[in-house]
Design an enzyme around this catalytic site. Structure first.
Site, mmCIF file in Angstrom:
data_model
loop_
_atom_site.group_PDB
_atom_site.id
_atom_site.type_symbol
_atom_site.label_atom_id
_atom_site.label_comp_id
_atom_site.label_asym_id
_atom_site.label_seq_id
_atom_site.Cartn_x
_atom_site.Cartn_y
_atom_site.Cartn_z
ATOM 1 N N ASP A 1 -4.646 -12.573 4.591
ATOM 2 C CA ASP A 1 -5.798 -11.954 5.245
ATOM 3 C C ASP A 1 -7.127 -12.221 4.544
ATOM 4 O O ASP A 1 -8.167 -11.736 4.985
ATOM 5 C CB ASP A 1 -5.572 -10.444 5.432
ATOM 6 N N HIS B 1 0.806 -1.232 0.000
ATOM 7 C CA HIS B 1 0.000 0.000 0.000
ATOM 8 C C HIS B 1 0.835 1.276 0.000
ATOM 9 O O HIS B 1 0.301 2.360 -0.262
ATOM 10 C CB HIS B 1 -0.923 0.043 1.224
ATOM 11 N N ASP C 1 -3.367 -10.668 -1.834
ATOM 12 C CA ASP C 1 -3.797 -10.130 -0.541
ATOM 13 C C ASP C 1 -5.297 -9.793 -0.622
ATOM 14 O O ASP C 1 -5.811 -9.514 -1.707
ATOM 15 C CB ASP C 1 -2.992 -8.850 -0.270
ATOM 16 N N HIS D 1 -6.645 -7.184 0.337
ATOM 17 C CA HIS D 1 -6.762 -5.763 0.005
ATOM 18 C C HIS D 1 -6.137 -5.475 -1.360
ATOM 19 O O HIS D 1 -5.143 -6.103 -1.738
ATOM 20 C CB HIS D 1 -6.051 -4.909 1.066
#
Ligand SMILES: [Zn+2]
Length: 594
Positions: free
Chosen positions: A252, A128, A163, A165
């Site tokens: 995650d 990120h 991931d 995200h």
């Protein structure tokens, strides 16, 4: 050193620590590294801080200065995304974050030197971080920097982000580079941080088509997730032609993860890692850096996901059970920090509680998203080649059917004026060589195999032939719409472009189709480009429109669902005399997925 991926881990890995109440905890390294050791992995590369000159490949000098100030004085006023919340300051944060970056950069260098075929950096994957801003537990973007290191050697990089995200930082930092293809599979930004990652984010300018985003609804579950990865990564990789693969394996997405709700299993994560491994071997000479990423169940999920990723790169089977000694050592931690007992196995197995998406709309939504992404971002020829069985990426390469040029070799330009061969029969291929960069995929040997299979299957084609070289191809394949074929490839080798060959081939194909009472439909999207030297997005559209017009095709905007993702997409149709009035509507309904 043990066989298997080079494992990147050392004392500094533990220093990336936002404090005891932060979800991204170095607590995961205890059970994580111990389980990796239990399956045969030994750390072989200890991360050390990357120098500023390397961080500055992608990060602003002023931002690095700010991180250094927090590092020395963590009580400073919030700045550049660092402050209370996701990215709180901590003493030594510059060295800790620069070490994560250093670990991934050194791992890429080991791969580039040939010291390691695969490397795995479980503490990496800080996807990120932006150019001048910390975000989502990420200070410096180690994965984007590893990619930048390979780009400095001129290598083409495929990045796969698994991931839960969206991999927004990696996407943003390479958004205008046509030599980096980023593919991110994640829970939709409508319900989850960072709020981005929709299919319309596809790269800009000459790089349009090199950012691929596949968002999923909450509770999608393992099966539709894995199907999407298997459907999209191989053809996208084949079309792009990477020299190296970098992937991010955040854990995650798991059903036990407290921060997201994709409801995945470790089984699906392990299978996805094995697919990335096969893609690296098939398309990138085996060069593969895998990293960790998110994962907030530090005892019950993260260690198993790490072990499965490493085992995928080691090409070794998954043991039936978790080691008893490991379970006993960490079961108290699991109860204390993860709120539950340890599972028995590395894999969660079918029917694992909470992962079934049967009867939920999320699975059907995933299928529709994959179809849309494939329509807009996978070259039509590779989509059709998969569905009609002209090509299987996992099958061993068959002996070249019509020969093919070595990738570095190009046909001698300007020797002989090309001859138009239309229609092109399968037998006409004998003794000819397909020039590189005429039709997808990037490997001309595979492109030649697909062309042979297509013609044998009855596809209609026109070609431009110069001496023994096929320097241009126009190819049409049947569609589910009665009486309609689709233009699935139209290309000319670089040295022969700008001479009207594409126009001549398309005209010949239109004549051939309409004289047989069939219509020809062409959908131009961002997928249809020369991946090695793409034109700017708007120029590509202009070329496609001019070609269609000169072949007498009627041009319309693509169906709304496709235009919403790719505003430059166009639908061109050549109808035969007496074609039904609702032909256009039926073509649009089919392309829009009904
Ligand atoms: Zn491998």
């Amino acid at each position: 050193m043990a066989d298997g991926p080079l494992l990147v881990y050392g004392p500094r890995s533990l220093e990336y620590d936002f404090g005891p109440r932060h979800p991204l905890s170095p607590r995961r390294f205890g059970p994580g590294i111990e389980l990796l050791r239990a399956v045969g992995a030994e750390p072989g590369l200890a991360p050390e801080p990357a120098p500023d000159a390397e961080l500055e490949w992608l990060h602003a000098a002023g931002y690095i200065d700010a991180v250094r100030r927090f590092s020395a004085a963590p009580w400073s006023e919030p700045e550049a995304g660092i402050g209370p919340g996701d990215d709180p300051p901590f003493a030594g944060m510059h060295e800790a974050a620069a070490s994560v970056a250093g670990g991934s950069i050194r791992a890429i260098e080991a791969i580039l030197r040939g010291d390691a075929e695969h490397a795995y950096h479980p503490g990496g994957g800080l996807h990120h971080a932006m150019r001048a801003r910390a975000s989502g537990f990420c200070i410096y973007n180690d994965v984007a920097l590893a990619i930048a290191r390979a780009r400095r050697d001129g290598l083409r990089v495929l990045y796969v982000d698994l991931d839960v995200h969206h991999g927004d930082g990696v996407q943003a930092l390479h958004y205008s580079d046509p030599g980096v293809l980023t593919i991110s599979f994640h829970e939709t930004g409508r319900s989850l941080f960072p709020g981005t990652g929709f299919p319309a984010e596809m790269g800009e300018g000459i790089a349009a088509g090199t950012s691929v985003n596949v968002p999923f609804e909450p509770m999608t579950g393992p099966e539709p997730w894995l199907v999407a990865i298997e459907a999209l990564v191989p053809p996208l990789a084949a079309a792009f032609g990477p020299d190296l693969v970098v992937s991010q394996h955040g854990a995650d997405g798991h059903v036990w993860d407290p921060l997201a709700s994709l409801s995945l299993s470790t089984t699906a994560m392990g299978r996805a890692a094995r697919l990335v491994d096969r893609v690296a071997h098939r398309f990138a000479g085996g060069r593969w850096l895998a990293t960790g990423g998110g994962g907030y169940s530090p005892s019950r999920v993260v260690p198993r996901a790490w072990a499965l990723t490493w085992l995928a790169g080691a090409h070794r089977d998954v043991p039936d059970r978790l080691p008893g000694k490991w379970l006993r050592r960490w079961e108290d931690d699991a109860a204390r920090w993860d709120g539950g007992p340890m599972p028995d196995g590395f894999e969660d197995g079918p029917g694992f509680p909470g992962t079934s998406s049967i009867g939920l709309p999320a699975g059907e939504q995933a299928r529709r998203t994959v179809e849309l992404v494939r329509t807009v971002l996978v070259p039509a020829l590779l989509g059709v080649a998969g569905s009609r069985g002209w090509w299987r990426f996992d099958a061993a390469a068959s002996p070249a059917a019509i020969g093919a040029a070595p990738a570095a070799e190009a046909p001698p330009a300007g020797r002989q004026t090309p001859t138009l061969v239309a229609p092109l029969a399968p037998a006409a291929l004998d003794g000819l060589i397909l020039a590189p960069r005429v039709i997808p995929p990037a490997d001309p040997v595979v492109a030649a195999e697909i062309l042979r299979a297509a013609l044998t299957d009855g596809a209609a084609a026109a070609a431009a032939v110069s001496g023994e070289w096929i320097v241009g191809v126009a190819l049409a394949a049947p569609t589910p719409v009665q009486g309609v074929d689709r233009l699935v490839a139209l290309g000319v080798a670089p040295e022969w472009r700008g001479r009207g060959l594409a126009t001549a081939m398309l005209r010949a194909l239109v004549d051939e189709e309409t004289s047989r009472g069939r219509a020809l439909a062409a959908l131009h999207t961002a997928a249809e480009r020369d991946p090695m030297d793409p034109l700017p997005r708007a120029v590509r559209r202009g070329v496609a429109e001019a070609l269609a017009r000169s072949a007498g095709m009627a041009i319309a905007p693509a169906p709304a669902r496709i235009s919403a993702v790719d505003p430059d997409s166009r639908l061109a149709v050549a109808r035969s005399v007496g074609a039904p009035n609702d032909l256009q509507a039926r073509i649009e309904a089919w392309l829009a997925g009904r």
